[in-house]
Write a protein that holds these residues in place. Sequence first.
Motif, short mmCIF file in Angstrom:
data_model
loop_
_atom_site.label_atom_id
_atom_site.label_comp_id
_atom_site.label_asym_id
_atom_site.label_seq_id
_atom_site.Cartn_x
_atom_site.Cartn_y
_atom_site.Cartn_z
N GLY A 165 0.89 -1.54 -0.03
CA GLY A 165 0.08 -0.33 -0.12
C GLY A 165 0.68 1.45 0.41
N GLU A 166 0.03 1.83 1.22
CA GLU A 166 0.78 3.43 0.76
C GLU A 166 1.78 3.23 1.70
OE1 GLU A 166 -0.82 7.20 0.66
OE2 GLU A 166 -1.92 6.44 -1.38
N VAL A 167 3.45 4.56 1.63
CA VAL A 167 4.32 4.79 2.97
C VAL A 167 3.91 5.56 4.10
CG1 VAL A 167 6.54 5.11 3.61
CG2 VAL A 167 5.75 4.15 1.35
N THR A 168 2.97 4.83 4.92
CA THR A 168 2.59 5.94 6.28
C THR A 168 3.43 5.09 7.18
OG1 THR A 168 1.42 3.28 7.20
CG2 THR A 168 0.18 4.63 5.34
N ALA A 169 2.76 6.65 8.11
CA ALA A 169 3.86 6.60 9.10
C ALA A 169 4.61 5.09 10.39
CB ALA A 169 3.23 7.93 10.75
N GLU A 170 3.42 4.38 10.19
CA GLU A 170 3.52 3.20 10.35
C GLU A 170 4.28 2.06 10.22
OE1 GLU A 170 0.14 4.33 9.93
OE2 GLU A 170 0.10 4.98 12.38
N VAL A 171 4.55 2.51 8.32
CA VAL A 171 5.58 1.60 7.25
C VAL A 171 7.00 2.31 7.79
CG1 VAL A 171 6.09 1.81 5.70
CG2 VAL A 171 3.96 1.08 5.52
N LEU A 172 6.72 3.31 7.86
CA LEU A 172 8.07 4.02 8.52
C LEU A 172 9.09 3.59 9.67
CD1 LEU A 172 7.75 7.49 7.00
CD2 LEU A 172 9.69 5.54 6.35
N ALA A 173 8.37 3.31 10.40
CA ALA A 173 8.52 2.92 12.05
C ALA A 173 8.68 1.87 11.88
CB ALA A 173 7.23 2.95 13.04
N ALA A 174 8.13 1.02 11.52
CA ALA A 174 8.44 -0.70 10.68
C ALA A 174 9.99 -0.71 10.01
CB ALA A 174 7.33 -1.40 10.73
N ALA A 175 9.79 0.12 9.25
CA ALA A 175 11.33 0.56 8.47
C ALA A 175 12.16 0.42 9.01
CB ALA A 175 11.20 0.97 7.38
N GLN A 176 12.42 1.66 10.35
CA GLN A 176 13.30 2.30 11.00
C GLN A 176 13.90 0.85 11.89
OE1 GLN A 176 14.88 4.85 11.70
NE2 GLN A 176 15.92 4.45 13.26
N GLU A 177 12.96 0.35 12.47
CA GLU A 177 12.80 -0.74 13.84
C GLU A 177 13.66 -2.16 12.56
OE1 GLU A 177 9.64 -2.60 16.15
OE2 GLU A 177 10.56 -3.89 16.35
N ALA A 178 13.30 -2.28 11.37
CA ALA A 178 13.73 -3.13 10.77
C ALA A 178 15.58 -3.10 10.34
CB ALA A 178 13.22 -3.64 9.56
N ALA A 179 15.95 -1.48 10.69
CA ALA A 179 17.29 -1.41 9.85
C ALA A 179 17.86 -1.01 11.63
CB ALA A 179 16.77 0.62 9.37
N VAL A 180 17.45 -1.26 11.62
CA VAL A 180 18.16 -1.49 13.32
C VAL A 180 18.49 -2.97 14.14
CG1 VAL A 180 18.41 -0.64 16.16
CG2 VAL A 180 17.85 0.72 13.39
N THR A 181 17.69 -3.37 13.78
CA THR A 181 17.44 -4.67 13.93
C THR A 181 17.88 -5.83 13.14
OG1 THR A 181 15.14 -5.27 13.26
CG2 THR A 181 15.91 -4.73 15.74
N LEU A 182 17.84 -5.35 12.03
CA LEU A 182 18.22 -6.42 10.67
C LEU A 182 19.48 -6.19 9.07
CD1 LEU A 182 18.04 -9.38 9.69
CD2 LEU A 182 15.90 -8.50 8.01
N LEU A 183 18.94 -4.80 9.13
CA LEU A 183 19.46 -4.27 8.12
C LEU A 183 20.91 -3.27 8.43
CD1 LEU A 183 16.35 -2.15 6.49
CD2 LEU A 183 17.45 -4.77 5.94
N ALA A 220 13.68 7.05 4.25
CA ALA A 220 12.28 7.81 4.34
C ALA A 220 12.07 7.03 3.21
CB ALA A 220 13.54 8.54 3.35
N ASP A 221 10.74 7.90 2.97
CA ASP A 221 9.97 7.66 1.42
C ASP A 221 10.08 7.43 0.24
OD1 ASP A 221 7.83 6.97 -0.92
OD2 ASP A 221 6.82 7.69 0.59
N ALA A 222 10.46 6.77 -0.57
CA ALA A 222 11.15 7.00 -1.91
C ALA A 222 11.23 7.93 -2.68
CB ALA A 222 11.77 5.58 -2.96
N ALA A 223 9.63 8.17 -2.54
CA ALA A 223 9.21 9.34 -3.41
C ALA A 223 9.96 10.63 -3.20
CB ALA A 223 8.00 9.23 -2.89
N THR A 224 10.43 10.81 -1.87
CA THR A 224 11.17 12.43 -1.54
C THR A 224 12.58 12.26 -2.27
OG1 THR A 224 12.58 10.50 0.77
CG2 THR A 224 10.28 11.98 0.86
N ASP A 225 13.00 10.77 -2.49
CA ASP A 225 14.26 10.78 -3.08
C ASP A 225 14.61 12.14 -4.65
OD1 ASP A 225 15.47 9.33 -2.62
OD2 ASP A 225 16.03 7.99 -3.47
N ALA A 226 13.17 12.33 -5.32
CA ALA A 226 13.43 13.39 -6.46
C ALA A 226 13.76 13.96 -5.75
CB ALA A 226 12.09 13.34 -6.82
N ALA A 227 14.22 15.76 -5.29
CA ALA A 227 14.54 16.05 -4.58
C ALA A 227 15.94 16.68 -4.51
CB ALA A 227 14.52 16.75 -3.52
#
Lengths: 95, 95
Positions: free
Chosen positions: A49-67, A79-86
């Motif tokens: 689905g969309e990149v919500t705040a919950e998804v970003l929080a889960a990604a942050q946790e995955a980043a610290v624990t696995l990635l 970050a949401d990949a959509a912000t990469d354009a800037a």
Amino acid sequence: MGRVVVEVMPKPEILDPQGKAVVGALPRLGFTQFSGVRQGKRFELEVEGEVTAEVLAAAQEAAVTLLSNPVIEDVVRVADAATDAAGTITAEGVA
Amino acid sequence: MGRVVVEVMPKPEILDPQGKAVVGALPRLGFTQFSGVRQGKRFELEVEGEVTAEVLAAAQEAAVTLLSNPVIEDVVRVADAATDAAGTITAEGVA
């Protein structure tokens, strides 16, 4: 479909032989502007689905624990990949 | 002192065994939000002065000639590291 970008870099005090190799090769190819290079990782996580705040929080946790390995690496960006354009420049020029 | 970020990802048609390993491990750790993972590289190039348009152009050229293998990788982002703050979440929350 959304995409989250997670970026991990070696901590400043950690030796980075890949970065050292690149910084040695750059002047040989005529790139004299760069005084240092560090090499890290970029992960792109796809979500249905969309990149919500919950998804970003889960990604942050995955980043610290696995990635990343928190002993030698820092998570520098989640970050949401959509912000990469800037500020991105492409073959056609600055976006 | 400025810093340029160069990001490189495997092309979509290229197999990415590291990404596959991560996408297999995520649900085992309780992260069920993510349906796909790709792993690429992030380079940070340091410059002595400011990040000017010339520096970004040189970084773009270095990205294509040295930092990526154009047969299997795409340069997805060349940007002033200062722009990274936008949309980044930290341990403290969304910036």
